[in-house]
Motif scaffolding. Structure first.
Motif, PDB file in Angstrom:
ATOM      1  N   GLU A  73       0.825  -1.204   0.000  1.00  0.00           N
ATOM      2  CA  GLU A  73       0.000   0.000   0.000  1.00  0.00           C
ATOM      3  C   GLU A  73       0.869   1.268   0.000  1.00  0.00           C
ATOM      4  N   GLN A 100       2.335   1.751  -3.456  1.00  0.00           N
ATOM      5  CA  GLN A 100       1.313   2.284  -4.367  1.00  0.00           C
ATOM      6  C   GLN A 100       1.141   3.783  -4.158  1.00  0.00           C
ATOM      7  N   LYS A 101       1.140   4.231  -2.914  1.00  0.00           N
ATOM      8  CA  LYS A 101       1.011   5.653  -2.616  1.00  0.00           C
ATOM      9  C   LYS A 101       2.219   6.419  -3.143  1.00  0.00           C
TER      10      LYS A 101
END
Length: 66
Positions: A13, A16-17
């Motif tokens: 995550e 992805q950010k």
């Protein structure tokens, strides 16, 4: 600038950010974003150290104000 490869693990995550921010901010790659972020972080640490040093010097000179 002589660059070296550094490998580390991140949660999916978070990666992805990073990719999203890199793209939205116009960076060529996630590496460019991470390099810039680390550079800014280290500059901030240096500023904090400088401020502490100035505060300590002011105290030694007796001109420190809170």
């Amino acid at each position: 600038m002589n660059l070296r490869v550094v490998t580390f693990k991140l949660p999916e995550e978070f990666l992805q950010k990073i990719d999203e921010v890199a793209k939205d901010s116009g960076f060529e790659s996630r590496s460019d974003l991470i390099r810039k972020a680390l550079e800014e972080y280290l500059k901030g640490l240096n500023r904090q150290a400088d401020e502490r040093s100035m505060e300590e010097q002011s105290k030694e000179l007796g001109v420190y104000e809170q």
